[in-house]
Design an enzyme around this catalytic site. Sequence first.
Site, PDB file in Angstrom:
ATOM      1  N   CYS A 218      58.257 115.125 -59.134  1.00  0.00           N
ATOM      2  CA  CYS A 218      57.117 116.028 -58.922  1.00  0.00           C
ATOM      3  C   CYS A 218      56.711 116.761 -60.194  1.00  0.00           C
ATOM      4  O   CYS A 218      55.530 116.800 -60.556  1.00  0.00           O
ATOM      5  CB  CYS A 218      57.418 117.002 -57.790  1.00  0.00           C
ATOM      6  N   HIS A 273      59.534 122.425 -55.711  1.00  0.00           N
ATOM      7  CA  HIS A 273      58.549 121.344 -55.686  1.00  0.00           C
ATOM      8  C   HIS A 273      57.234 121.851 -56.269  1.00  0.00           C
ATOM      9  O   HIS A 273      56.930 123.048 -56.201  1.00  0.00           O
ATOM     10  CB  HIS A 273      58.339 120.872 -54.244  1.00  0.00           C
ATOM     11  N   HIS A 285      50.978 114.898 -55.183  1.00  0.00           N
ATOM     12  CA  HIS A 285      52.356 115.245 -55.546  1.00  0.00           C
ATOM     13  C   HIS A 285      53.244 114.005 -55.467  1.00  0.00           C
ATOM     14  O   HIS A 285      52.919 113.018 -54.794  1.00  0.00           O
ATOM     15  CB  HIS A 285      52.896 116.371 -54.669  1.00  0.00           C
TER      16      HIS A 285
END
Length: 318
Positions: A218, A273, A285
């Site tokens: 990510c 994240h 993402h």
Amino acid sequence: RLFAFHVTAQMVDAHRVRLSGYVELPETRAALLAYLEALSVPVESHTIQTLPAESLGKRRFGFVMVPHRFSTSAPGRGETVTECLYAEPVYLLDEVDSHLLVHSQEGYLGFLPSADVQRVTAQDFEEYQTGRRAIIQSDCMTAQGLPLRAGTQLKWINETDQSVIASLPDGSSVSLPKSHCRPEADRAATVEQVLHNALALQATPYKWGGKTSAGIDCSGLIQLGFQSAGIYLPRDSNQQFLLGRLTATRWHLNGLRRGDTMYFVGAHGRIRHTAIYLGDDQYLHAVSPVVTISSLDPNDANYDARRHATFVFGKRLF
């Protein structure tokens, strides 16, 4: 510095405790209770509220209305946290002893005197920040007698040969000497370049630690997207989230704009994240198995309810 947390414990008897105070994230409260349980400390009860406080009502946003003011770690005292400038947008969390606990523009937490902040609704908050900005480059005085510090940003209206006309958060306008300010640069082309580079990695396999088209994670996706536009970010999401201007929070998603970076927490309240916002509730993402587009809209087929629930804030690097 970045998440509100103030919890105190009172002994009920020789073994049990009662907790009170506040947190900003329910994840933090859950982690605290789990931690005490792991230590075999029985919690009889708790009254830990989640901020923003309900007492703020709908006006849980604001603008600083003095030329500059230091925020502090406690109401009117304590450690200096940062300095806020005139018209700086702040996100309100609570009010204690005639002081507001706020997130400043960079996301830092601190207390400001309530009298120094103009409280507004989400609609007024967004409206003032929409459009071009007039950026003060050196300390100056407006034609109306308002002293402004370098770094102050106002809403640009128009300009003449000698002056820039700008709007203040209260709706009034001021005239600024053109030699002391400049209009905000148009970064739209750079934003689109970043998004073009990031979207080119859609369907790339997820690989922890990866940052190429052969496999990417990510934060690697965000780093590579910006790097190919000449913007260099730290490697991990828990480093990247320190950059930029706060634009959205868990309770105010409408501030997100195309190109903003997004951050999400894990079960224990830590940043775990990141993603990049595409507009229209869509974000890109890197997740297993591949880089994908998800949505914040529950009515979309690609809505990710679990991820939506863990979103904490957005940042803007431009």
